[in-house]
Design a protein around this motif. Structure first.
Motif, mmCIF file in Angstrom:
data_model
loop_
_atom_site.group_PDB
_atom_site.id
_atom_site.type_symbol
_atom_site.label_atom_id
_atom_site.label_comp_id
_atom_site.label_asym_id
_atom_site.label_seq_id
_atom_site.Cartn_x
_atom_site.Cartn_y
_atom_site.Cartn_z
ATOM 1 N N GLU A 224 0.802 -1.218 0.000
ATOM 2 C CA GLU A 224 0.000 0.000 0.000
ATOM 3 C C GLU A 224 0.840 1.276 0.000
ATOM 4 N N SER A 225 2.165 1.151 0.147
ATOM 5 C CA SER A 225 3.023 2.336 0.093
ATOM 6 C C SER A 225 3.391 2.692 -1.350
ATOM 7 N N VAL A 226 3.068 1.820 -2.295
ATOM 8 C CA VAL A 226 3.354 2.070 -3.708
ATOM 9 C C VAL A 226 2.030 2.410 -4.397
ATOM 10 N N PRO A 227 1.882 3.653 -4.883
ATOM 11 C CA PRO A 227 0.609 4.032 -5.495
ATOM 12 C C PRO A 227 0.386 3.309 -6.820
ATOM 13 N N PRO A 228 -0.879 2.988 -7.118
ATOM 14 C CA PRO A 228 -1.172 2.325 -8.385
ATOM 15 C C PRO A 228 -1.075 3.304 -9.551
ATOM 16 N N VAL A 229 -0.839 2.767 -10.737
ATOM 17 C CA VAL A 229 -0.812 3.563 -11.967
ATOM 18 C C VAL A 229 -1.590 2.810 -13.043
ATOM 19 N N LEU A 230 -2.017 3.549 -14.056
ATOM 20 C CA LEU A 230 -2.624 2.950 -15.244
ATOM 21 C C LEU A 230 -1.615 3.043 -16.374
ATOM 22 N N VAL A 231 -1.465 1.977 -17.119
ATOM 23 C CA VAL A 231 -0.569 1.949 -18.271
ATOM 24 C C VAL A 231 -1.433 1.749 -19.512
ATOM 25 N N ASP A 232 -1.368 2.693 -20.429
ATOM 26 C CA ASP A 232 -2.157 2.640 -21.653
ATOM 27 C C ASP A 232 -1.462 1.759 -22.688
ATOM 28 N N GLY A 233 -2.180 1.456 -23.753
ATOM 29 C CA GLY A 233 -1.629 0.602 -24.809
ATOM 30 C C GLY A 233 -0.405 1.170 -25.483
ATOM 31 N N ASP A 234 -0.253 2.495 -25.466
ATOM 32 C CA ASP A 234 0.930 3.119 -26.076
ATOM 33 C C ASP A 234 2.081 3.255 -25.080
ATOM 34 N N GLY A 235 1.882 2.734 -23.873
ATOM 35 C CA GLY A 235 2.928 2.798 -22.859
ATOM 36 C C GLY A 235 2.839 3.988 -21.921
ATOM 37 N N THR A 236 1.876 4.883 -22.147
ATOM 38 C CA THR A 236 1.706 6.037 -21.283
ATOM 39 C C THR A 236 1.321 5.582 -19.877
ATOM 40 N N VAL A 237 2.035 6.108 -18.887
ATOM 41 C CA VAL A 237 1.776 5.776 -17.488
ATOM 42 C C VAL A 237 1.141 6.981 -16.814
ATOM 43 N N THR A 238 -0.015 6.756 -16.192
ATOM 44 C CA THR A 238 -0.731 7.820 -15.501
ATOM 45 C C THR A 238 -0.904 7.415 -14.049
ATOM 46 N N GLU A 239 -0.594 8.343 -13.140
ATOM 47 C CA GLU A 239 -0.704 8.046 -11.707
ATOM 48 C C GLU A 239 -2.136 8.219 -11.222
ATOM 49 N N VAL A 240 -3.005 7.366 -11.729
ATOM 50 C CA VAL A 240 -4.408 7.288 -11.317
ATOM 51 C C VAL A 240 -4.773 5.804 -11.308
ATOM 52 N N THR A 241 -5.998 5.530 -10.951
ATOM 53 C CA THR A 241 -6.495 4.165 -11.023
ATOM 54 C C THR A 241 -7.961 4.205 -11.421
ATOM 55 N N TYR A 242 -8.506 3.069 -11.755
ATOM 56 C CA TYR A 242 -9.937 3.005 -12.041
ATOM 57 C C TYR A 242 -10.683 3.392 -10.770
ATOM 58 N N PRO A 243 -11.742 4.185 -10.883
ATOM 59 C CA PRO A 243 -12.464 4.625 -9.676
ATOM 60 C C PRO A 243 -12.933 3.464 -8.797
ATOM 61 N N GLN A 244 -13.368 2.360 -9.381
ATOM 62 C CA GLN A 244 -13.877 1.247 -8.581
ATOM 63 C C GLN A 244 -12.775 0.459 -7.878
ATOM 64 N N THR A 245 -11.513 0.748 -8.172
ATOM 65 C CA THR A 245 -10.431 0.010 -7.512
ATOM 66 C C THR A 245 -9.577 0.886 -6.608
ATOM 67 N N THR A 246 -10.076 2.047 -6.222
ATOM 68 C CA THR A 246 -9.282 2.932 -5.362
ATOM 69 C C THR A 246 -9.005 2.304 -4.007
ATOM 70 N N GLN A 247 -9.830 1.359 -3.586
ATOM 71 C CA GLN A 247 -9.635 0.711 -2.291
ATOM 72 C C GLN A 247 -9.079 -0.704 -2.425
ATOM 73 N N LEU A 248 -8.421 -1.010 -3.527
ATOM 74 C CA LEU A 248 -7.842 -2.333 -3.722
ATOM 75 C C LEU A 248 -6.584 -2.453 -2.878
ATOM 76 N N GLU A 249 -6.694 -3.207 -1.786
ATOM 77 C CA GLU A 249 -5.585 -3.398 -0.866
ATOM 78 C C GLU A 249 -5.849 -4.645 -0.065
ATOM 79 N N GLY A 250 -4.923 -5.014 0.759
ATOM 80 C CA GLY A 250 -5.138 -6.167 1.624
ATOM 81 C C GLY A 250 -4.347 -7.376 1.195
ATOM 82 N N GLY A 251 -4.852 -8.563 1.570
ATOM 83 C CA GLY A 251 -4.154 -9.809 1.303
ATOM 84 C C GLY A 251 -4.903 -10.667 0.306
ATOM 85 N N TYR A 252 -4.147 -11.398 -0.499
ATOM 86 C CA TYR A 252 -4.709 -12.198 -1.579
ATOM 87 C C TYR A 252 -4.043 -13.558 -1.632
#
Length: 113
Positions: free
Chosen positions: A48-76
């Motif tokens: 959780e100390s590493v923020p998520p990013v979105l990577v587009d098909g052209d390789g563009t990296v944006t420091e955001v996430t899908y709105p429905q996954t803003t709380q994606l954390e925990g154990g898996y």
């Protein structure tokens, strides 16, 4: 066999600091048991100390996430077991070890997998 995702959000695991090592030991014992049973695929916690990013098909990296996954954390944990009932039994073992309820979801069948 079907792969199942067994997970919990960080907020669900409320353990006093002095009991964290006991929880870790219990969780590792379940992991060892799953490995010995040949059902272990993968497991771990989201860093959780590493923020998520979105990577587009052209390789563009944006420091955001899908709105429905803003709380994606925990154990898996991902296990490959023969039945849903087996997945539920493993989830119960993980729930005891981690001292919190576990969510169970099945992965769709992938003939290439």
């Amino acid at each position: 066999m079907t792969k199942y995702l067994i997970s919990f959000p960080s907020a669900a695991m409320v353990v006093p600091a002095e009991e964290l090592q006991a929880v870790a030991d219990a969780a590792h014992a379940v992991v060892d048991e799953a490995k010995a049973a040949g059902v272990w695929v993968f497991g771990g916690g989201i860093d959780e100390s590493v923020p998520p990013v979105l990577v587009d098909g052209d390789g563009t990296v944006t420091e955001v996430t899908y709105p429905q996954t803003t709380q994606l954390e925990g154990g898996y944990t991902v296990l490959d077991v023969p039945t849903r009932e087996a997945a539920l039994e493993w989830a119960a073992k993980i729930a005891v070890a981690c001292r919190c309820a576990q969510e169970v979801r099945a992965f769709q069948y992938d003939p290439a997998g």
